[in-house]
Design a protein around this motif. Structure first.
Motif, PDB file in Angstrom:
ATOM      1  N   TYR A 197       0.845  -1.189   0.000  1.00  0.00           N
ATOM      2  CA  TYR A 197       0.000   0.000   0.000  1.00  0.00           C
ATOM      3  C   TYR A 197       0.886   1.246   0.000  1.00  0.00           C
ATOM      4  N   THR A 198       0.288   2.340  -0.430  1.00  0.00           N
ATOM      5  CA  THR A 198       0.961   3.634  -0.453  1.00  0.00           C
ATOM      6  C   THR A 198       0.194   4.588   0.445  1.00  0.00           C
ATOM      7  N   SER A 199       0.914   5.400   1.199  1.00  0.00           N
ATOM      8  CA  SER A 199       0.250   6.400   2.043  1.00  0.00           C
ATOM      9  C   SER A 199       0.882   7.761   1.804  1.00  0.00           C
ATOM     10  N   LEU A 200       0.036   8.761   1.762  1.00  0.00           N
ATOM     11  CA  LEU A 200       0.461  10.156   1.690  1.00  0.00           C
ATOM     12  C   LEU A 200      -0.348  10.896   2.747  1.00  0.00           C
ATOM     13  N   LEU A 201       0.312  11.220   3.865  1.00  0.00           N
ATOM     14  CA  LEU A 201      -0.378  11.763   5.032  1.00  0.00           C
ATOM     15  C   LEU A 201       0.139  13.154   5.367  1.00  0.00           C
ATOM     16  N   TYR A 202      -0.788  14.050   5.654  1.00  0.00           N
ATOM     17  CA  TYR A 202      -0.473  15.449   5.926  1.00  0.00           C
ATOM     18  C   TYR A 202      -0.898  15.850   7.343  1.00  0.00           C
ATOM     19  N   VAL A 203      -0.143  16.767   7.923  1.00  0.00           N
ATOM     20  CA  VAL A 203      -0.567  17.460   9.143  1.00  0.00           C
ATOM     21  C   VAL A 203      -0.934  18.882   8.739  1.00  0.00           C
ATOM     22  N   PRO A 204      -2.182  19.311   8.949  1.00  0.00           N
ATOM     23  CA  PRO A 204      -2.590  20.672   8.571  1.00  0.00           C
ATOM     24  C   PRO A 204      -1.911  21.722   9.443  1.00  0.00           C
TER      25      PRO A 204
ATOM     26  N   ASP B  14     -19.087  14.080  16.003  1.00  0.00           N
ATOM     27  CA  ASP B  14     -19.334  13.485  14.691  1.00  0.00           C
ATOM     28  C   ASP B  14     -18.302  13.917  13.656  1.00  0.00           C
ATOM     29  N   HIS B  15     -17.212  14.529  14.127  1.00  0.00           N
ATOM     30  CA  HIS B  15     -16.153  14.975  13.212  1.00  0.00           C
ATOM     31  C   HIS B  15     -15.613  13.790  12.415  1.00  0.00           C
ATOM     32  N   LYS B  16     -15.526  13.959  11.101  1.00  0.00           N
ATOM     33  CA  LYS B  16     -15.011  12.887  10.250  1.00  0.00           C
ATOM     34  C   LYS B  16     -13.512  13.027  10.092  1.00  0.00           C
ATOM     35  N   ARG B  17     -12.851  11.899  10.144  1.00  0.00           N
ATOM     36  CA  ARG B  17     -11.401  11.921   9.965  1.00  0.00           C
ATOM     37  C   ARG B  17     -11.045  12.146   8.506  1.00  0.00           C
ATOM     38  N   GLY B  18      -9.813  12.568   8.280  1.00  0.00           N
ATOM     39  CA  GLY B  18      -9.458  13.085   6.961  1.00  0.00           C
ATOM     40  C   GLY B  18      -8.701  12.153   6.048  1.00  0.00           C
ATOM     41  N   VAL B  19      -8.587  10.855   6.389  1.00  0.00           N
ATOM     42  CA  VAL B  19      -7.857   9.933   5.531  1.00  0.00           C
ATOM     43  C   VAL B  19      -8.828   9.278   4.554  1.00  0.00           C
ATOM     44  N   LYS B  20      -8.536   9.437   3.265  1.00  0.00           N
ATOM     45  CA  LYS B  20      -9.357   8.841   2.222  1.00  0.00           C
ATOM     46  C   LYS B  20      -8.778   7.475   1.854  1.00  0.00           C
TER      47      LYS B  20
ATOM     48  N   ASP C 298     -14.439   8.191   2.466  1.00  0.00           N
ATOM     49  CA  ASP C 298     -13.824   9.402   3.000  1.00  0.00           C
ATOM     50  C   ASP C 298     -13.343   9.211   4.423  1.00  0.00           C
ATOM     51  N   ASP C 299     -14.223   8.718   5.263  1.00  0.00           N
ATOM     52  CA  ASP C 299     -13.943   8.642   6.694  1.00  0.00           C
ATOM     53  C   ASP C 299     -13.455   7.246   7.040  1.00  0.00           C
ATOM     54  N   ALA C 300     -12.200   6.959   6.706  1.00  0.00           N
ATOM     55  CA  ALA C 300     -11.646   5.626   6.957  1.00  0.00           C
ATOM     56  C   ALA C 300     -11.226   5.522   8.417  1.00  0.00           C
ATOM     57  N   GLU C 301     -12.227   5.379   9.293  1.00  0.00           N
ATOM     58  CA  GLU C 301     -11.957   5.437  10.732  1.00  0.00           C
ATOM     59  C   GLU C 301     -11.095   4.284  11.220  1.00  0.00           C
ATOM     60  N   HIS C 302     -11.099   3.161  10.494  1.00  0.00           N
ATOM     61  CA  HIS C 302     -10.280   2.020  10.905  1.00  0.00           C
ATOM     62  C   HIS C 302      -8.795   2.259  10.637  1.00  0.00           C
ATOM     63  N   LEU C 303      -8.464   3.242   9.823  1.00  0.00           N
ATOM     64  CA  LEU C 303      -7.080   3.432   9.400  1.00  0.00           C
ATOM     65  C   LEU C 303      -6.336   4.508  10.193  1.00  0.00           C
ATOM     66  N   MET C 304      -7.045   5.248  11.029  1.00  0.00           N
ATOM     67  CA  MET C 304      -6.382   6.286  11.813  1.00  0.00           C
ATOM     68  C   MET C 304      -7.145   6.453  13.129  1.00  0.00           C
ATOM     69  N   PRO C 305      -6.459   6.390  14.276  1.00  0.00           N
ATOM     70  CA  PRO C 305      -7.165   6.522  15.559  1.00  0.00           C
ATOM     71  C   PRO C 305      -7.730   7.921  15.751  1.00  0.00           C
ATOM     72  N   ASN C 306      -8.634   8.031  16.707  1.00  0.00           N
ATOM     73  CA  ASN C 306      -9.339   9.294  16.913  1.00  0.00           C
ATOM     74  C   ASN C 306      -8.406  10.421  17.322  1.00  0.00           C
ATOM     75  N   TYR C 307      -7.356  10.118  18.079  1.00  0.00           N
ATOM     76  CA  TYR C 307      -6.472  11.197  18.532  1.00  0.00           C
ATOM     77  C   TYR C 307      -5.599  11.751  17.407  1.00  0.00           C
ATOM     78  N   LEU C 308      -5.608  11.083  16.250  1.00  0.00           N
ATOM     79  CA  LEU C 308      -4.924  11.611  15.064  1.00  0.00           C
ATOM     80  C   LEU C 308      -5.943  12.011  13.994  1.00  0.00           C
ATOM     81  N   ARG C 309      -7.126  12.396  14.422  1.00  0.00           N
ATOM     82  CA  ARG C 309      -8.200  12.711  13.473  1.00  0.00           C
ATOM     83  C   ARG C 309      -7.903  13.950  12.641  1.00  0.00           C
ATOM     84  N   PHE C 310      -6.914  14.731  13.030  1.00  0.00           N
ATOM     85  CA  PHE C 310      -6.543  15.925  12.261  1.00  0.00           C
ATOM     86  C   PHE C 310      -5.722  15.571  11.022  1.00  0.00           C
ATOM     87  N   VAL C 311      -5.205  14.345  10.934  1.00  0.00           N
ATOM     88  CA  VAL C 311      -4.358  13.947   9.809  1.00  0.00           C
ATOM     89  C   VAL C 311      -5.210  13.844   8.536  1.00  0.00           C
TER      90      VAL C 311
END
Length: 634
Positions: free
Chosen positions: A286-293, A304-310, A320-333
């Motif tokens: 797999y390939t990942s491209l992850l940003y910190v705003p 109900d904030h949706k996480r930002g990893v597609k 859009d909201d791939a909640e299994h791929l990023m924990p809630n405390y990194l929801r800003f990613v």
């Protein structure tokens, strides 16, 4: 050559009526998914031809330009998706279309071995998505001819999705497949160029095969060109950009391109603070491209904030909201994860939890934490910006992620008595580096805000002895310290709990002498306050203030009680300990008072002052005001 008449009607296999009903009414959450599925299947067919063409170039039939064409007819209420991929034979149509959930592409891949199997990973493995057509269509017609077959070996498949389908041979000059959807009543919105383009851009923008749609041609002045008969002239234009930036070699991508792509996936106008781009190969590729705003979104603390990893699978957008791929405390990613294969359910909309997902999630979390560690070490100014935006969110990490608790703890910043500022810029490592050898605990205090923490009477003895204390005032801090009990072997200790272990022998002797003098005062005060306190005792932690409230080691804090009550939760009543400063003039005055009413007023005033300093709301504010007024008039 004439086409042999061989039309027949066949029944779907696998209890098709029930399954088709499930497909079209329950399996997909969005109607527009049908176009993603059909384009994905068309892309798979083109990739399959590309692969088979490596061994047999004649399959291209002189046309190597692979593409997908989406057409619509507003009058007839139809949508047509065509490709010039591998196509299907009559038997393949029966096997792959007639049997629900049978994927020809998957069977094709399973037959491969060795390098072929590795090379074929570009090919999709979903077949069931074809039936999503019946979400919006009451009749679906499929016309297909396999590459390499003669024109009269083409096949037409037709069904209304009610349990049977018809099959007949037709002539088809070009290889590939054409799917014609006859839209249901009320679904005409999809026979619109704007609607179709938006869906393609959202779900299929990054697939490598061109997706074409007919566009009106315009002259230099912007007028629609017309032919001799007065009809508008059309030409095919590419809709998808195929700009899967993450699929390119990172050495070939400029910072400007990374920033532009961030704005595309995040809908943020500001540049990202930092990013990480990586490719993992092996059992799970797999390939990942992850940003910190740079800036926090307005709904960062919305439940109900949706996480930002597609999530993409082979460049095809899944969710859009791939909640299994990023924990809630990194929801800003923000960013994308594109896997060669993930265990999705048949609708491709629900990510199934298993070891593959856990490994991708674990690796992605480590990449983000590593990115933040590098930022903290190499670019403190940027980390200051990050902490101001997302510090309280990162503090949720030790609570949620026990596996990375210590690593996250090193990234946390706090305000401290060392800096005498509300700026959170002290790490736990820095705190430990300043500890005297005799100190074995990390001291902290929690209050509703910085000023309340800074001015707490509990800090007086620590200032006197020059011991640093962390000042915690974020809402999450109470949960944080309950899960982060120690760091680097040093216990985190609240200065407002239990007894202090910083007392020197001389201090203890002074306290013992004072207790002899104030025995009757302590007993009388405890009787006045009754069950409002667990105990009244003299204090060594006070130097300027007359009184303070202390909790036992395992009692629920005042801040946690207030949070639970505000959330409508039950909070057990906690009886605090009232500590009195024997050197303070108000406490000394208690020793000389003989009037019981006056003693009671002074005792309550000392208790209520301590409550206010601790951030506890008074139960009887009117009574407090009357007591103050009575004492002022003495």
């Amino acid at each position: 050559m004439s086409v042999e008449a061989s039309k027949e009607t066949l029944e779907f296999q696998t209890e098709a009526r029930q399954i088709l009903h499930l497909m079209t009414h329950s399996l997909y959450s969005n109607k527009e998914i049908f176009l993603r599925e059909l384009i994905s299947n068309a892309s798979d067919a083109c990739d399959k031809l590309r692969f088979e063409g490596l061994a047999d170039d004649s399959l291209y039939e002189g046309d190597q330009g692979l593409s997908i064409v989406v057409e619509y007819d507003d009058d007839a209420k139809t949508i047509t998706i065509s490709d010039n991929g591998i196509g299907m034979s009559r038997q393949e149509v029966i096997d792959h279309i007639g049997t629900i959930a049978s994927s020809g592409t998957r069977k094709f891949v399973e037959k491969l071995t060795g390098d072929q199997a590795k090379d074929s990973q570009m090919i999709g493995q979903f077949g069931v998505g074809f039936y999503s057509s019946f979400i919006v269509a009451d009749k679906v017609v499929l016309e297909t001819r396999r590459a390499g077959a003669s024109a009269d070996e083409a096949v037409r498949w037709e069904s209304d999705g009610e349990g049977s389908f018809s099959l007949e041979n037709i002539e088809k000059a070009k290889r590939g497949t054409r799917v014609i959807l006859h839209l249901k009543e009320g679904e005409a919105e999809f026979a619109s160029p704007y609607r179709l383009k938006n869906i393609i851009k959202q779900y299929s923008d990054h697939i490598s095969i061109p997706v074409m749609m007919s566009e009106e041609e315009h002259d230099d002045e912007g007028n629609v060109k017309k032919d001799d008969a007065g009809n508008a002239v059309h030409k095919l234009e590419r809709v998808n950009s195929a700009a899967a930036l993450w699929a390119r070699d990172k050495n070939d991508i400029t910072d400007a391109e990374y920033k532009e792509f961030y704005k595309h996936v995040s809908f943020d106008f500001a540049d990202p603070l930092t990013w990480i781009h990586s490719r993992v190969e092996g059992n799970q590729s797999y390939t990942s491209l992850l940003y910190v705003p740079t800036n926090p979104p307005f709904d960062l603390f919305d439940r109900d904030h949706k996480r930002g990893v597609k999530l993409y699978v082979k460049r095809i957008f899944i969710m859009d909201d791939a909640e299994h791929l990023m924990p809630n405390y990194l929801r800003f990613v923000k960013g994308v994860i594109d896997s060669d294969d993930l265990p999705l359910n048949v609708s491709r909309e629900i990510l199934q939890q298993n070891k593959v997902i856990d490994r991708i999630r674990g690796a992605s979390v480590k990449k983000v934490l590593g990115m933040l560690e590098s930022l903290q070490k190499d670019d403190r100014e940027k980390y200051v910006t990050f902490w101001k935006s997302f510090g309280p969110v990162l503090k949720e990490g030790p609570i949620e992620d026990m596996a990375n608790k210590d690593r996250i703890a090193k990234l946390l910043w706090f305000a401290s008595t060392h800096n005498d500022s509300d700026v959170q810029n002290v790490t736990l490592d820095e705190y430990i580096s300043r500890m005297p050898e005799s100190q074995d605990k990390i001291y902290y205090i929690i209050a509703d805000n910085y000023m309340a923490a800074k001015n707490s009477p509990h800090l007086e003895v620590f200032r006197k002895k020059g011991i640093e204390v962390l000042l915690l005032s974020d809402r999450v801090d109470e949960w944080l310290v309950s899960h982060l009990a120690e760091f680097e072997g040093k216990k985190l200790q609240s200065v407002a709990r239990g007894t202090l272990d910083i007392d020197e022998e001389e201090d203890k002797k002074v306290l013992e002498e004072a207790e002899k003098t104030f025995t009757s005062v302590i007993e009388h005060a405890a009787k006045v306050l009754g069950d409002k306190v667990k105990e009244v005792r003299l204090s060594l932690r006070l130097t300027d203030s007359p009184s303070c409230l202390v909790l036992n080691e395992h009692d629920m804090s005042i801040q946690m009680q207030q949070i639970m009550k505000a959330a409508g939760q039950y909070a057990p009543k906690v009886e605090p300990i009232l500590e009195l400063n024997p050197e303070h003039v108000m406490v000394k005055k208690l020793h000389d008072i003989t009037d019981d009413a006056l003693f009671e007023d002074y005792t309550y005033l000392l208790f209520e002052q301590a409550q206010l300093a601790a951030g506890t709301p008074l139960e009887d504010t009117a009574g407090f005001v009357k007591r103050v007024n009575r004492l002022l008039n003495k």
